[in-house]
Design an enzyme around this catalytic site. Structure first.
Site, PDB file in Angstrom:
ATOM      1  N   ASP A 179       0.840  -1.199   0.000  1.00  0.00           N
ATOM      2  CA  ASP A 179       0.000   0.000   0.000  1.00  0.00           C
ATOM      3  C   ASP A 179       0.875   1.249   0.000  1.00  0.00           C
ATOM      4  O   ASP A 179       1.467   1.611   1.009  1.00  0.00           O
ATOM      5  CB  ASP A 179      -0.907  -0.004   1.224  1.00  0.00           C
ATOM      6  N   ASP A 382      -0.851   4.960  -7.335  1.00  0.00           N
ATOM      7  CA  ASP A 382      -1.290   4.206  -6.159  1.00  0.00           C
ATOM      8  C   ASP A 382      -1.296   2.722  -6.456  1.00  0.00           C
ATOM      9  O   ASP A 382      -1.899   2.276  -7.433  1.00  0.00           O
ATOM     10  CB  ASP A 382      -2.689   4.674  -5.740  1.00  0.00           C
TER      11      ASP A 382
END
Length: 498
Positions: A179, A382
Site C-alpha cells: 500500500d 497508487d
C-alpha cells in the site's frame, strides 16, 4: 522514323512502372506504420489461467545481493489462497470506488480518523475481499521454540514456474498487501479471536513466541511519532497502542511493536516497527494477514529502511493473476537506461502520497488534443487503485479516440464507472489501438494490452473535476516495474519486467 518512336515509348513505360512501384512501396510503408500503432491479442490471452504459471521473467540469479521477493495478485491461482476463486468485476470496481474516495480524502487533507467513507455506497460483498491489489509474503519474527507450530519454517521463494523446492526461513510467513498510500504497516497477532479479527490463510503471528519481539512504551519517541495513528496506552501495561481507520469502515487497532522482518533469506530487517493488530473491522484482500505500508511517513517500510536501502523500492504486477511479479527494496540490479524517468513530488495536505504529472496521452500514434492546464494538478500513483482516473476533459478525448478505432466490435452496456465496453463473444483476436501515457520530462509509457482493457471495457474512468488530481491505477502499469526513488524524487518505469 518508326524506331525512334518505339525507343521513346520504352523509357516512358519504364517510368510508369517505376512510378507505380514507388507508389506501391509508399502505400506499404504507410500501412506498416499504421499497423505499428495497433496490437493484436487473443481474447483468451487477457484471461487468467486456472493454474499458477509462476514468473514470466527469471528471478535474480544471486539473491544474496538482492532484496527481491515474489509478488502476486491478491486473488487467483498464484495468491495466498492458491485457489481459482476470483471476485466479480462489478465488485472489484465497487471496491475501487472506495479506494479512490480514500485517495481523494487524503488529497483534501482529511485526518486519518475522519476517513469513515460515509458517503460511499456499501459493497454487496465483504469489504476488501474484491481488491485487485499486489501482495508479498515476508516472514516475521524468530522462534523461541523451533518445534512450535507458529515457528514452522515456510517456503518463501520459488525460482521459476515449474520449479521445485525453495529456501526456508524462520518465523511465520505473513501475506501483506502493498500500500503506497499508507504509513503504518500491521499484521494480525495472536490472540486475535473472531469476530474481532478476520480469517486469514497464514498462521497468526504470535509475539510471545518470537525471541526478537519488543514492544514500545507509551512515552517512547517511537510511540509519540505515531501522531494521528497513536491510540493511547494499553490498560495496566504502558504499552504503545495504534489505530488506523480506512474510509470504507475497515479499521485495525492493537499494540505497536518491533520484530525481525525477512523479505528473503539474505534481506533481513531487524527491529522493524509495525502494528500488532488484535481487533480488525471488516475483511481485507483474500484473507491476507495485513498491510505493508510504503508511504512517505516515518512508520513506513521505505522510511524505516532508508539508511540501508536508500529510500528506493519497486514492484511489478503481472498482467493476470495466473503469473507472479516481484517487489524489490533498494536500487534494482538493472541498468538505469532501461527505465524512463519522471520527477516525483508531494503536497503538504497529503505528504504520504506519490505524485507525478502527465504531459500527454497518445492513441494509435496520435497525440490527444488536451490543454496542458488539464494535466497541471498532477496524478497520484497508487498501488491499490485499479482503474486510472483522468481529468474529465482528458478522459473524453481518450474515449472518443478509442471508440473511433474500435468501431468494428459490438458495443456492450457500461459496467459501473466503465462506460466504453465491448461484446467480444465469438471473437478470438482483438485489434487494440496502442495507448501511451507521456509523463513529465517526456517519459513515454506504452501500456501493455492488459493495461488497456478491464473486463472487456476501456480501463479508464473520468475523475470528478478537471481541477482535481488524477489517480494512476495498477491495471495500467501491469508488467511494468514501477520504481520509486523517494530520496531522489524520481519515478521510473521499465516495460516487460514481469
Amino acid at each position: 522514323m518508326a524506331p525512334p518512336a518505339v525507343w521513346l515509348l520504352i523509357p516512358l513505360g519504364l517510368l510508369c512502372l517505376y512510378s507505380s512501384s514507388v507508389a506501391s512501396l509508399s502505400g506499404a510503408t504507410a500501412a506498416d506504420e499504421a499497423a505499428a500503432d495497433y496490437v493484436v491479442v487473443a481474447t483468451s490471452w487477457l484471461k487468467p489461467k486456472p493454474v499458477c504459471q509462476g514468473l514470466r521473467v527469471d528471478a535474480p540469479a544471486n539473491l544474496t545481493a538482492s532484496s527481491w521477493v515474489p509478488l502476486s495478485h491478491s486473488y487467483g491461482p498464484c495468491s495466498v489462497a492458491a485457489g481459482s476463486w476470483s471476485p466479480a468485476p462489478a465488485d472489484v470496481l465497487l471496491q475501487d470506488q472506495h479506494r479512490v474516495g480514500y485517495i481523494q480524502r487524503k488529497l483534501a487533507g482529511s485526518a486519518p480518523q475522519d476517513d469513515n467513507g460515509s458517503d460511499l455506497p456499501e459493497s454487496k460483498c465483504d469489504s476488501g475481499q474484491s481488491e485487485h491489489a499486489p501482495t508479498i509474503g515476508p516472514n516475521v519474527g524468530a522462534a523461541n521454540n523451533p518445534t512450535s507450530k507458529g515457528s514452522e519454517a515456510v517456503t518463501i521463494f520459488e525460482p521459476a514456474a515449474g520449479g521445485s523446492g525453495g529456501q526456508r526461513l524462520p518465523g511465520v510467513k505473513q501475506t501483506m498487501v502493498l500500500d503506497t498510500a499508507s504509513d503504518v504497516a500491521w499484521v494480525q497477532c495472536a490472540p486475535c479471536p473472531m469476530p474481532q479479527c478476520h480469517p486469514q490463510t497464514d498462521i497468526l503471528y504470535d509475539p510471545s513466541q518470537s525471541s526478537t519481539y519488543a514492544p514500545f512504551t507509551c512515552g517512547s519517541p517511537i510511540c509519540r511519532q505515531l501522531g494521528p495513528y497513536g491510540n493511547g496506552c494499553a490498560p495496566g501495561s504502558r504499552q504503545c497502542q495504534y489505530r488506523v481507520q480506512y474510509p470504507d469502515g475497515r479499521s485495525t487497532m492493537g499494540t505497536y511493536i518491533s520484530d525481525v522482518l525477512r523479505l528473503n533469506p539474505t534481506s533481513v530487517i531487524g527491529g522493524f516497527q509495525f502494528g500488532c493488530s488484535h481487533a480488525v473491522q471488516g475483511h481485507f484482500p483474500n484473507d491476507t494477514a495485513g498491510i505493508m505500508a510504503l508511504g512517505r511517513g516515518a512508520q513506513s517500510l521505505v522510511s524505516q529502511t532508508r539508511l540501508t536501502y536508500g529510500g528506493v523500492f519497486s514492484y511489478c504486477l503481472p498482467r493476470t493473476a495466473s503469473y507472479s511479479g516481484f517487489f524489490v527494496l533498494g536500487v534494482p540490479r538493472v541498468a538505469s537506461s532501461r527505465y524512463v524517468l519522471t520527477p516525483m513530488f508531494s503536497i503538504r495536505q497529503a505528504p504520504m502520497l506519490y505524485l507525478v504529472r502527465l504531459q500527454a496521452i497518445v492513441v494509435a500514434g496520435q497525440t490527444l488534443s488536451v490543454p496542458p492546464a488539464v494535466f497541471a494538478p498532477g496524478s497520484v500513483v497508487d498501488s491499490r487503485t485499479v482503474i486510472t482516473r483522468l481529468p474529465p476533459t482528458a478522459y473524453s478525448a481518450l474515449r472518443a479516440a478509442f471508440r473511433a478505432r474500435m468501431g468494428m466490435y459490438r458495443a456492450a452496456p457500461p459496467k459501473n464507472q466503465l462506460d466504453t465496453c465491448y461484446d467480444f463473444r465469438g471473437v478470438r483476436r482483438v485489434t487494440l489501438p496502442k495507448i501511451t501515457l507521456v509523463f513529465d520530462h517526456s517519459a513515454a509509457v506504452e501500456l501493455d494490452p492488459s493495461g488497456i482493457l478491464f473486463s472487456d471495457c476501456l480501463a479508464f474512468a473520468p475523475g470528478s473535476d478537471d481541477r482535481a488530481m488524477g489517480v494512476i491505477g495498477n491495471v495500467q502499469l501491469q508488467t511494468f516495474e514501477v520504481l520509486y526513488n523517494v530520496a531522489g524524487a524520481t519515478m521510473g518505469f521499465r516495460g516487460a519486467a514481469c
